[in-house]
Write an enzyme that holds these catalytic residues in place. Sequence first.
Site, PDB file in Angstrom:
ATOM      1  N   CYS A  70      32.051  43.734  45.966  1.00  0.00           N
ATOM      2  CA  CYS A  70      33.889  43.735  46.477  1.00  0.00           C
ATOM      3  C   CYS A  70      33.570  42.485  45.902  1.00  0.00           C
ATOM      4  O   CYS A  70      32.745  41.520  46.733  1.00  0.00           O
ATOM      5  CB  CYS A  70      33.324  43.826  48.214  1.00  0.00           C
ATOM      6  SG  CYS A  70      34.851  44.102  48.649  1.00  0.00           S
ATOM      7  N   CYS A 194      38.910  42.179  41.329  1.00  0.00           N
ATOM      8  CA  CYS A 194      39.116  43.141  43.042  1.00  0.00           C
ATOM      9  C   CYS A 194      38.316  44.121  41.490  1.00  0.00           C
ATOM     10  O   CYS A 194      38.289  45.257  40.860  1.00  0.00           O
ATOM     11  CB  CYS A 194      39.977  43.277  43.423  1.00  0.00           C
ATOM     12  SG  CYS A 194      40.281  44.918  44.305  1.00  0.00           S
TER      13      CYS A 194
HETATM   14  N1  DGL Z   1      36.731  45.916  45.948  1.00  0.00           N
HETATM   15  C1  DGL Z   1      37.005  45.198  46.616  1.00  0.00           C
HETATM   16  C2  DGL Z   1      37.420  43.882  46.316  1.00  0.00           C
HETATM   17  O1  DGL Z   1      36.311  43.704  44.629  1.00  0.00           O
HETATM   18  C3  DGL Z   1      38.773  45.403  47.810  1.00  0.00           C
HETATM   19  C4  DGL Z   1      39.468  44.709  48.219  1.00  0.00           C
HETATM   20  C5  DGL Z   1      40.044  45.057  49.213  1.00  0.00           C
HETATM   21  O2  DGL Z   1      39.185  45.905  50.251  1.00  0.00           O
HETATM   22  O3  DGL Z   1      41.059  44.859  49.657  1.00  0.00           O
HETATM   23  O4  DGL Z   1      37.988  42.410  46.357  1.00  0.00           O
END
Ligand code: DGL
Length: 269
Positions: A70, A194
């Site tokens: 993340c 992301c």
């Molecule tokens: N997959 C997360 C990232 O890489 C998502 C973040 C979120 O929950 O907004 O930033």
Amino acid sequence: MAVGIFDSGLGGLTVLDAAQARLPDVDFLYYADSAHAPYGVRDVDDICALTQRAVEDLWSRGANLVILACNTASAAALRRMQEAGVPDGKRVLGVFVPLIEALTERQWGDNSPPREVATKHVALFATPATVATRAFQRELAFRAIGVDVEAQSCGGVVDAIEDGDMILAEALVRSHVDALTRKMPQPEAAILGCTHYPLMEQVFQDALGPDVRVFSQGKLVGDSLADYLQRHPDMLGDGPGGYLTTGDPRKVSSRATQFLRREIRFDAA
Ligand code: DGL
């Protein structure tokens, strides 16, 4: 011998999938903090507290190494967690560095001073929280000079993906690409900063055009994890693999199955 993989929700599955393909003999324990997703609209203290709690849960279940799959957690919480100190025999790593190494064409662990690199105009697509931290630009500055980064904070995309509304996600991606190209008409590279965005990679590529090289994290993180585990075999851990969520396991399992196109069963964390 599980390695922990953490994300606020389903995006980290794009990293997990690549890591499983690269390391078929390693068990992975995936943790989706779905009850608190999206993280990208939360403040830094909140993201740090939620990330810390999830990582400690994974450690307590036998994972020695936890990958923050993340970017938002990597940007907001990783440095703080590492500086505060982690328990003996435990590690937490993020997903920024492999991406930046690929962009700057530097070898893993090359600690020489920053230098000029071929790619000069980079578009960064990430959550509002990741963009606000400027963590990507900070990490990039350790390795490269003279790179112009234009960041686009992509509000709404993670929510739409978590809700399984891919039509809305596509419309939002196209409008964010549009906004970015108004600020930087000809990026040479685009970073999907992301882990949810690789699920929309074709839409990003289509909206950006064929001349823009799109970087996404799955394979890059899988390769750098394989390299890391070869050098640190003690980081394999001793718990079982599996899938955990703080949300509704039935709903999360059904979305995960849809995204990975194979049966995935989440249990309650
Ligand atoms: N997959 C997360 C990232 O890489 C998502 C973040 C979120 O929950 O907004 O930033």
